[in-house]
Scaffold this active site. Structure first.
Site, PDB file in Angstrom:
ATOM      1  N   LYS A 152      -7.045  28.955  -2.020  1.00  0.00           N
ATOM      2  CA  LYS A 152      -6.112  28.354  -1.075  1.00  0.00           C
ATOM      3  C   LYS A 152      -6.890  28.214   0.227  1.00  0.00           C
ATOM      4  CE  LYS A 152      -1.492  29.110   0.948  1.00  0.00           C
ATOM      5  NZ  LYS A 152      -0.321  30.008   0.993  1.00  0.00           N
ATOM      6  N   SER A 174       3.983  27.783  -0.022  1.00  0.00           N
ATOM      7  CA  SER A 174       2.929  27.019   0.590  1.00  0.00           C
ATOM      8  C   SER A 174       1.671  26.889  -0.269  1.00  0.00           C
ATOM      9  CB  SER A 174       2.553  27.670   1.923  1.00  0.00           C
ATOM     10  OG  SER A 174       2.025  28.968   1.709  1.00  0.00           O
ATOM     11  N   SER A 178       5.415  32.196  -1.197  1.00  0.00           N
ATOM     12  CA  SER A 178       4.429  31.114  -1.272  1.00  0.00           C
ATOM     13  C   SER A 178       3.483  31.151  -2.459  1.00  0.00           C
ATOM     14  CB  SER A 178       3.604  31.074   0.015  1.00  0.00           C
ATOM     15  OG  SER A 178       4.344  30.474   1.045  1.00  0.00           O
TER      16      SER A 178
END
Lengths: 95, 490, 495
Positions: free
Chosen positions: B77, B152, B176
């Site tokens: 990420k 996210s 997330s």
């Protein structure tokens, strides 16, 4: 609880974020929605509860007082938007 | 260049193989690490233009390591700093920022031999549930390009779902990892707060943020988490609790396991088809020998209200360092200091980030601290106490990850408060700092549904095993999204 | 010492906030060095720069030093303390917040005793300390011109500080200075701060208000920032008292504000009023956990405490027979006490003689050269050599001063200087008798006048003998011989 435009301006100034024109109304609505929800926190069951700052039930670990970092200025300042002579530059600060 | 072996084996076999299988092939010499990364790179080349799951590609360096993940490709990420790679956090603010240091997670994965192929798209500064707040554009859900991938860690989940990499790192502040894993039909684990070092992971809300893994299966998560987890002297909030061998713990029977089912979570707010899928999954656990007990987990609404004050408050402070002085975006020709700050921040941050900074600033400002921040901290303990009581009756909690399957792109973008409701089942877990997983549990109208498993603090081994036992009985996690074009070959 | 008097009918109320940089090797939350004077930003690591993703880890040395301070002033050491964030934007504050201790400081309470006045006017006062907390220092803004821009150096960012907050217990600038000096002495005795005010290691802010004598409520206060010498502290408070009294006496009112002392103009100048004070949005720092100290740790630190100024001054009086004033001066700084103690470490040293020299010649020399005592060109062991030669009669006090000057200017050993300059005092009685006899023989008229009762002429004879001896005769011996020859019955001159 409802946020006035003046309050919004004060908060924006504290956060150094400008809120202008078209954005303010929507923003106030969104903020007010969150603050409305926050009324749930008036629940009297919370009155006697100790605030919880952190989910980890641990205490602070202490680091030995030794110097472990060497001069990495060139690497660390590579991303500086403005620099000269090893200094970060900003618009003139008036004291 | 390719060996005959891998031609025979085919790239479909490579991209779908469990990590342990890839390791075995690499170990017996039937698979070459360079070939493996090449296969995934080609897959990214052909598929990612449809998804936009990656922000940056990284030229792979096959590390000299015989570690547990030697030669296994992955993406981070784009919230994890990896020295010399662009690390954007999905923001214009850091669009060109090249991290000058390694996050501890990156250091550990590198040591274990994993091969970084890219940085995954994400909601800006991890604030969002749909990946629509990324400066680098929205990400398509591999199962349905009209649907969001969740957020996210949407890029990470989409990349793993589309089999662009065997695993991806993610972070979970209010859901997330679990929510995008559920929306994309992959397995994700958010460990106990303090289990994975936060050093070098760009902070959103420090007392909630926790790094974790998204992979195809619980077994793959177990393998990767074992490499990421552990004490880090650079993170004061990292735990020195020993890390068990998660992979070794996967064989255990779940006979007699007490699975707590929170009655309040199966209410009108839950999409009925999602509820059915989750109930079926819980039935499957029972079929494997587990017992179910109804438990009481009230006050999800209070948890949500508390989270949406506490997290923005921490964020408002964490994001103050983005001021255009030392790194990151700086506005053109600032006329004075105030102008430098205001324009750099207003132009560098997107709408959702600014909204949360303003909420947080307000919640902390003089005269409101006691009414907001302090009350929210009390609510945090209330919610934590509810979990503690629940775990007196059960060993794990099982329920939905989200109220609905993946929603359409643009569906909630005009109503943040409604978007926030997406996180109602995930947020309480972050308030209490507990470990939670999302495990693929079926489909509703072609969109995946996730089963959430929640454990006691540092009980990741049990969670992973429960998920693994479930995955021995179902095949949801092995389904591959129909990506059209050449993907039909796979 | 200032002879400032507060305007009659008024009382000043003063409290101080003192920031002392702790003398740790590394920063409070990072492993970067705290050494002063490095190239700009060469000692600002990723953590100090507040790069995205970095985290703080607390330095054990900083906790220990803050606790030592608390133990030294008899304060309570918090078994649980914690860190908060103080949020504001400033270019030298990299993270946009300062990590500090608001709700639970590490040191609570405590007090110090100060003395003002000398001799019969000497008064003791107890000044209470409210709290002392740990926090991180900010960087520096350099206002030299960089094409109209300001340069930011973050080397100092993250240097550990303790902020020592006093109660508003002081009633005069003199008391405030005495308190600041006492804290300054304590942190140096403890070795937790180098005390260098020019380099900013020890910074004082003063809260000053005035009220009519007899009034119990506090007046509105002004905070004077960053006063970097004790002399300026005295002047800044004096100016502020006068300013406030003038305002109030002419029907004005004091507005709560922050002011900056300008030593060039000798005035305080408005920085900001309370209305535009920032809202710091304090909240508990989520990156740091509660700091918990157990009894054993605290006791082990207590055992480290050195002899502190008050105890040392008491011992100088009882053990060496020094006056309270002298003992106070010699213990006012750790460096002075160390110098003094090194001088009297010599076998047979005379503490009173040493005290006179340290407070006299040494102090004058340092004053003239504008040096600190640890930079004294005459090191303690040389002064001990010198005092030894005075003690054994080799040197008179006067010759001793000459040797002292030579040591200061050229260095070298005491004995070599005595030898090279032929400064050895003549104590040999035979030689002195010969010179005395010559002088008496050469001045019959004065001898007659002296013996006729003109006692004052004795000095004339001493002078003549010293002249003949080129100043090197032992004055006591000269006196003795002269007295004997001029007054005694067996005077050969009377034959």
């Amino acid at each position: 609880m409802s946020l006035t435009n003046d309050q919004l301006q004060d908060v924006a100034n504290l956060a150094r974020i400008s809120v202008e024109d078209g954005w303010t109304d929507g923003l106030r609505r969104d903020l007010n929605a969150i603050l409305d929800q926050a009324r749930l926190l008036d629940d009297p069951r919370l009155d006697a509860i100790e605030p919880m700052a952190h989910p980890l039930d641990q205490t602070q670990r202490l680091r030995a007082d030794t110097v472990s970092e060497t001069d990495q200025r060139v690497t660390m300042m590579a991303a500086a938007p403005a620099q000269e002579g090893g200094l970060f530059l900003v618009p003139k600060v008036i004291e | 260049m390719s060996t005959n072996d891998s031609f025979e084996r085919g790239e479909a076999a490579l991209i779908n193989a469990p990590i342990t299988q890839l390791k075995a092939w690499l170990a017996d010499g039937s698979l070459d690490a360079g070939h493996l990364t090449g296969a995934f790179q080609r897959r990214i080349d052909s598929i990612d233009p449809m998804l936009n799951s990656l922000i940056s590609r990284v030229e792979p360096v096959v590390p000299r390591s015989d570690g547990a993940l030697a030669g296994i490709p992955y993406v981070h990420k784009d919230i994890f700093c990896a020295k010399s790679t662009r690390t954007t956090c999905g923001s214009r603010m850091l669009a060109d920022w090249v991290a000058p240091y390694d996050s501890t997670v990156h250091e550990r994965l590198t040591q274990s031999g994993a091969v970084l192929l890219g940085k995954a798209n994400m909601d800006e500064f991890a604030m969002g549930s749909s990946n629509e707040s990324s400066h680098f554009g929205a990400v398509a859900n591999p199962w349905d390009s009209n649907a969001v991938p969740g957020g996210s860690s949407g890029g990470s989940a989409a990349a793993v779902a589309a089999r662009l990499v065997p695993f991806a790192t993610g972070t979970d502040t209010g859901g997330s990892i679990r929510q995008p894993a559920a929306f994309c039909g992959v397995t994700g684990i958010k460990p106990t707060y303090g289990r994975v070092s936060r050093y070098g992971m760009i902070a959103y809300a420090s007392s909630f943020d926790q790094g974790g893994v998204i992979a195809k299966s619980a077994a793959d998560c177990a393998l990767v988490l074992g490499e990421m987890a552990g004490f880090d002297p650079k993170d004061s909030t990292s735990s020195d609790e020993a890390v068990p061998d998660y992979l070794a713990g996967l064989g255990a029977s779940i006979k007699g396991l007490r699975v707590g089912v929170p009655t309040q979570w199966f209410s009108d707010a839950l999409d009925s088809a999602v509820g059915d899928a989750v109930t079926a999954a819980i039935d499957e656990l029972r079929a494997a020998g587990a017992e179910t007990v109804e438990i009481d987990l009230p006050d999800a609404d209070i948890a949500l209200a508390a989270y949406y004050l506490l997290a923005p408050a921490e964020a408002s402070s964490n994001l103050s360092r983005f001021d255009g002085v030392r790194f990151g975006y700086r506005c053109e020709d600032p006329k004075d200091l105030q102008d430098l700050y205001e324009r750099s921040r207003s132009e560098g941050f997107g709408a959702e980030v600014k909204r949360r900074i303003l909420v947080g600033t307000y919640a902390l400002s003089a005269g409101y601290y006691d009414a907001f921040y302090r009350r929210a901290q009390m609510a945090r303990r209330l919610v934590t106490d509810h979990f503690q009581r629940a775990f007196e009756q059960c060993d794990v909690i099982a329920g939905p990850v989200t109220p609905t399957p993946a929603f359409d792109r643009g569906a909630h973008s005009d109503d943040p408060a409604k978007m926030y409701l997406e996180d109602i089942f995930t947020i309480p877990v972050n308030l209490a700092g507990l470990p939670g997983m999302s495990v693929p549990a079926g489909f509703v109208d072609g969109r995946p549904v996730g089963l959430q498993l929640i454990g006691r603090h540092f009980d990741e081994a049990r969670l992973l095993n429960v998920a693994h036992q479930y995955q021995q009985r179902v095949d949801w996690h092995t389904r591959i999204p129909p990506l059209g074009g050449d993907s039909s070959n796979y | 010492m200032s002879d400032y008097v507060i305007p009659s009918g008024w009382e000043a109320v003063i409290g101080l906030e003192i920031h002392a940089q702790l003398a740790t090797r590394s920063k409070i939350f990072s492993g970067a060095s705290t050494a002063f004077g490095a190239e700009p930003n060469a000692q600002a690591c990723a953590v100090d720069l507040g790069l995205p993703g970095v985290l703080p880890v607390l330095n054990e040395g900083a906790v220990r030093m803050a606790s030592l301070f608390g133990l030294a002033i008899d304060a309570e050491i918090s078994r649980v303390s914690s860190f908060d964030r103080k949020n504001y934007f400033y270019p030298d504050l990299p993270k946009g917040y300062q990590t500090t201790q608001l709700a639970r400081p590490i040191v609570v309470g405590g007090q110090v005793t100060i003395t003002t006045g000398e001799g019969k006017q000497a008064r003791e006062h107890t000044i209470n300390v409210t709290r002392a907390h740990l926090e991180e220092d900010a960087g520096k803004s350099l206002h030299e011109d960089f094409h109209g821009m300001t340069g930011i150096d973050l080397n100092r960012a993250g240097t550990p500080l303790i902020e020592i907050v006093s109660e508003p217990d002081m009633r005069s600038p003199e008391q405030a200075v005495a308190y600041a000096r006492k804290i300054h002495a304590i942190v140096q005795y403890l070795g937790i701060c180098d005390g260098n005010m020019q380099e900013g290691s020890f910074r004082v802010d003063a809260n000053v208000s005035v009220r009519p004598e007899g009034e119990t409520a506090f007046g509105t206060r002004a905070e004077i920032k960053n006063v970097n010498s004790f002399r300026f502290l005295q002047r800044a408070i004096e100016f502020e008292i006068e300013r406030q009294v003038d305002l109030l006496e002419t029907g004005g009112e004091v507005v709560q504000c922050t002011r900056l002392y300008d030593p060039d103009r000798d005035e305080t100048r408005l920085m900001r009023t309370k209305e535009d004070a920032d809202d710091y949005r304090y909240f508990p720092c989520p990156d740091l956990l509660p700091v918990v100290l157990d009894e054993a740790t605290i006791e082990s630190w207590r055992a480290e405490l050195p002899e502190l100024p008050d105890a040392k001054a008491g011992r100088y009086q009882s053990e060496y027979g020094l006056s309270a004033y002298d003992a106070g001066v010699l213990t006012a700084s750790r460096a002075t006490a160390e110098y003094f103690e090194a001088v009297i470490a010599r076998d047979g040293a005379d503490p009173k003689l040493a005290a006179n020299w340290v407070m006299g010649e040494v102090a004058a020399l340092l004053n003239r050269l504008e040096l600190e005592i640890n930079e004294c060109p005459v090191p303690a062991d040389k002064l001990a050599d010198l005092l030894e030669r005075i003690g054994d009669g080799t040197l008179s006090n006067k010759l001793g001063r000459e040797v002292f000057e030579a040591l200061a200017e050229e260095g070298g050993s005491v004995d070599a200087i005595i030898e090279a300059r032929g400064l050895k005092q003549i104590s040999d009685t035979g030689a002195i008798e010969a010179m005395v006899d010559e002088v008496i023989a050469a001045n019959p008229g004065q001898v007659e006048a002296y013996r006729g009762g003109k006692d004052k002429l004795f000095g004339f004879f001493v002078g003549q003998v010293m002249k003949a001896a080129k100043g090197k005769a032992n004055p006591q011996a000269v006196n003795d011989v002269l007295k004997r020859r001029l007054d005694g019955p067996d005077d050969p001159g009377v034959v």
